[in-house]
Scaffold this motif. Structure first.
Motif, PDB file in Angstrom:
ATOM      1  N   SER A 175       0.914  -1.247   0.215  1.00  0.00           N
ATOM      2  CA  SER A 175       0.091   0.005   0.089  1.00  0.00           C
ATOM      3  C   SER A 175       1.028   1.243  -0.031  1.00  0.00           C
ATOM      4  N   ASN A 176       1.992   1.006  -0.429  1.00  0.00           N
ATOM      5  CA  ASN A 176       3.218   2.199  -0.348  1.00  0.00           C
ATOM      6  C   ASN A 176       3.400   2.877   0.946  1.00  0.00           C
ATOM      7  N   HIS A 177       3.150   2.110   1.941  1.00  0.00           N
ATOM      8  CA  HIS A 177       3.486   2.453   3.591  1.00  0.00           C
ATOM      9  C   HIS A 177       3.998   1.308   4.438  1.00  0.00           C
ATOM     10  N   ALA A 178       5.289   1.252   4.479  1.00  0.00           N
ATOM     11  CA  ALA A 178       5.750  -0.070   5.262  1.00  0.00           C
ATOM     12  C   ALA A 178       5.160  -0.514   6.505  1.00  0.00           C
ATOM     13  N   GLU A 179       4.809   0.452   7.445  1.00  0.00           N
ATOM     14  CA  GLU A 179       4.219   0.309   8.492  1.00  0.00           C
ATOM     15  C   GLU A 179       2.757  -0.160   8.437  1.00  0.00           C
ATOM     16  N   ARG A 180       1.809   0.459   7.650  1.00  0.00           N
ATOM     17  CA  ARG A 180       0.737   0.119   7.184  1.00  0.00           C
ATOM     18  C   ARG A 180       0.576  -1.592   6.738  1.00  0.00           C
ATOM     19  N   ASP A 181       1.422  -1.728   5.803  1.00  0.00           N
ATOM     20  CA  ASP A 181       1.552  -2.933   5.111  1.00  0.00           C
ATOM     21  C   ASP A 181       2.073  -4.231   6.168  1.00  0.00           C
ATOM     22  N   LYS A 182       2.925  -3.630   7.141  1.00  0.00           N
ATOM     23  CA  LYS A 182       2.996  -4.658   8.192  1.00  0.00           C
ATOM     24  C   LYS A 182       1.574  -4.842   9.096  1.00  0.00           C
ATOM     25  N   HIS A 183       0.903  -3.983   9.232  1.00  0.00           N
ATOM     26  CA  HIS A 183      -0.185  -4.155   9.935  1.00  0.00           C
ATOM     27  C   HIS A 183      -1.473  -5.102   8.901  1.00  0.00           C
ATOM     28  N   LEU A 184      -1.236  -4.628   7.847  1.00  0.00           N
ATOM     29  CA  LEU A 184      -1.908  -5.592   6.797  1.00  0.00           C
ATOM     30  C   LEU A 184      -1.864  -7.061   6.669  1.00  0.00           C
ATOM     31  N   ARG A 185      -0.489  -7.267   6.790  1.00  0.00           N
ATOM     32  CA  ARG A 185       0.000  -8.562   6.917  1.00  0.00           C
ATOM     33  C   ARG A 185      -0.299  -9.360   8.401  1.00  0.00           C
ATOM     34  N   SER A 186      -0.743  -8.560   9.439  1.00  0.00           N
ATOM     35  CA  SER A 186      -0.839  -9.119  10.883  1.00  0.00           C
ATOM     36  C   SER A 186      -2.235  -9.900  10.708  1.00  0.00           C
ATOM     37  N   GLY A 187      -2.866 -10.552  11.772  1.00  0.00           N
ATOM     38  CA  GLY A 187      -3.826 -11.213  12.221  1.00  0.00           C
ATOM     39  C   GLY A 187      -5.116 -10.372  12.198  1.00  0.00           C
ATOM     40  N   ASP A 188      -4.734  -8.964  12.148  1.00  0.00           N
ATOM     41  CA  ASP A 188      -6.109  -8.075  12.070  1.00  0.00           C
ATOM     42  C   ASP A 188      -6.551  -8.183  10.847  1.00  0.00           C
ATOM     43  N   PHE A 189      -6.013  -8.475   9.547  1.00  0.00           N
ATOM     44  CA  PHE A 189      -6.009  -8.269   8.266  1.00  0.00           C
ATOM     45  C   PHE A 189      -5.945  -9.575   7.679  1.00  0.00           C
ATOM     46  N   LEU A 190      -5.072  -9.878   7.006  1.00  0.00           N
ATOM     47  CA  LEU A 190      -4.505 -10.886   5.721  1.00  0.00           C
ATOM     48  C   LEU A 190      -3.958 -12.121   6.856  1.00  0.00           C
ATOM     49  N   ASN A 191      -3.500 -12.123   7.956  1.00  0.00           N
ATOM     50  CA  ASN A 191      -3.046 -13.073   8.778  1.00  0.00           C
ATOM     51  C   ASN A 191      -2.021 -13.880   7.832  1.00  0.00           C
ATOM     52  N   VAL A 192      -1.036 -13.100   7.262  1.00  0.00           N
ATOM     53  CA  VAL A 192      -0.352 -14.128   6.214  1.00  0.00           C
ATOM     54  C   VAL A 192       0.469 -15.154   6.718  1.00  0.00           C
ATOM     55  N   LYS A 193       0.946 -15.232   8.119  1.00  0.00           N
ATOM     56  CA  LYS A 193       1.699 -16.404   8.797  1.00  0.00           C
ATOM     57  C   LYS A 193       0.778 -17.757   8.605  1.00  0.00           C
ATOM     58  N   LYS A 194      -0.527 -17.386   8.694  1.00  0.00           N
ATOM     59  CA  LYS A 194      -1.305 -18.661   8.939  1.00  0.00           C
ATOM     60  C   LYS A 194      -1.923 -18.866   7.487  1.00  0.00           C
ATOM     61  N   HIS A 195      -2.338 -17.861   6.698  1.00  0.00           N
ATOM     62  CA  HIS A 195      -2.899 -17.872   5.200  1.00  0.00           C
ATOM     63  C   HIS A 195      -1.983 -17.166   4.279  1.00  0.00           C
ATOM     64  N   PRO A 196      -0.904 -18.019   3.750  1.00  0.00           N
ATOM     65  CA  PRO A 196      -0.057 -17.255   2.847  1.00  0.00           C
ATOM     66  C   PRO A 196      -0.527 -16.816   1.567  1.00  0.00           C
ATOM     67  N   THR A 197      -1.576 -17.788   1.160  1.00  0.00           N
ATOM     68  CA  THR A 197      -2.085 -17.296  -0.006  1.00  0.00           C
ATOM     69  C   THR A 197      -3.388 -16.868  -0.001  1.00  0.00           C
ATOM     70  N   ALA A 198      -3.990 -16.411  -1.219  1.00  0.00           N
ATOM     71  CA  ALA A 198      -5.517 -16.131  -1.408  1.00  0.00           C
ATOM     72  C   ALA A 198      -5.819 -16.774  -2.753  1.00  0.00           C
ATOM     73  N   THR A 199      -6.570 -17.507  -3.146  1.00  0.00           N
ATOM     74  CA  THR A 199      -6.873 -18.089  -4.242  1.00  0.00           C
ATOM     75  C   THR A 199      -8.282 -17.639  -4.731  1.00  0.00           C
ATOM     76  N   PHE A 200      -8.219 -17.572  -6.259  1.00  0.00           N
ATOM     77  CA  PHE A 200      -9.603 -17.641  -6.993  1.00  0.00           C
ATOM     78  C   PHE A 200      -9.535 -18.698  -7.872  1.00  0.00           C
ATOM     79  N   THR A 201     -10.804 -19.401  -8.052  1.00  0.00           N
ATOM     80  CA  THR A 201     -10.938 -20.426  -9.042  1.00  0.00           C
ATOM     81  C   THR A 201     -12.371 -20.401  -9.568  1.00  0.00           C
ATOM     82  N   SER A 202     -12.214 -20.229 -10.851  1.00  0.00           N
ATOM     83  CA  SER A 202     -13.672 -20.176 -11.499  1.00  0.00           C
ATOM     84  C   SER A 202     -14.451 -21.230 -11.455  1.00  0.00           C
ATOM     85  N   THR A 203     -15.813 -20.999 -11.497  1.00  0.00           N
ATOM     86  CA  THR A 203     -16.865 -22.156 -11.377  1.00  0.00           C
ATOM     87  C   THR A 203     -17.693 -21.975 -12.702  1.00  0.00           C
ATOM     88  N   ASN A 204     -17.862 -20.659 -13.234  1.00  0.00           N
ATOM     89  CA  ASN A 204     -18.715 -20.392 -14.501  1.00  0.00           C
ATOM     90  C   ASN A 204     -18.245 -19.117 -14.928  1.00  0.00           C
TER      91      ASN A 204
END
Length: 179
Positions: free
Chosen positions: A70-99
């Motif tokens: 997000s062009n802001h290192a401290e905010r990105d650190k917060h976005l990676r935390s358990g408050d938002f993306l929780n990247v340690k527990k969920h390192p990926t997001a996926t999209f798979t089409s069904t239709n």
């Protein structure tokens, strides 16, 4: 974002992240006063597409959630935390089409399963075909853009950012190189 299908006549494409011809961007209101913009710098995917049978297309994208920018290192650190993306527990997001349902030669509704923060839910994107054809290096490319909007709470993100900031908008710009 896009995944190869088994359709015999469809062409398979890999998303051109190496040439930086694809983007996964987002925006969310900041306290209702302005927009905060960001992107995911690392993702991969592929898709299958045949202009003669566009509704048989398939798409898959895998996003490295730690690559949030997000062009802001401290905010990105917060976005990676358990408050938002929780990247340690969920390192990926996926999209798979069904239709995929094209309403004309260039516009479609792409529906599928989106997994974020360990939660999988159905989601749809409005998609527009940007174009397709030969490139200057002897290859063949096809490009699409799409957008969607979803509630953070739907994916277990409960951080209170105020009533104007409950939803995030995602914009995709995908260019694929035929395999």
């Amino acid at each position: 974002m896009m995944a190869a299908s088994g359709a015999a006549s469809a062409a398979d494409y890999v998303i051109d992240t190496q040439g930086a011809h694809a983007f996964v961007n987002f925006k969310i209101q900041h306290l209702g006063y302005s927009w905060l913009y960001g992107r995911f710098n690392t993702f991969s995917g592929d898709f299958s597409y045949d202009a003669q049978k566009p509704n048989e297309s398939k798409i898959k994208v895998v996003i490295d959630t730690a690559s949030v920018d997000s062009n802001h290192a401290e905010r990105d650190k917060h976005l990676r935390s358990g408050d938002f993306l929780n990247v340690k527990k969920h390192p990926t997001a996926t999209f798979t089409s069904t239709n995929i349902e094209f309403t004309d030669a260039d516009n479609a509704k792409v529906s599928g399963e989106f997994t974020l923060n360990g939660v999988t839910k159905p989601i749809s994107f409005d998609v527009t075909k940007v174009g397709e054809g030969k490139d200057p290096w002897g290859g063949y490319r096809a490009g699409f853009s799409g957008h969607t909007r979803f509630a953070l709470a739907d994916y277990g993100i409960e951080q209170d950012l105020g009533p104007a900031s409950t939803h995030v908008e995602i914009e995709l710009s995908i260019e694929g190189v035929r395999k």
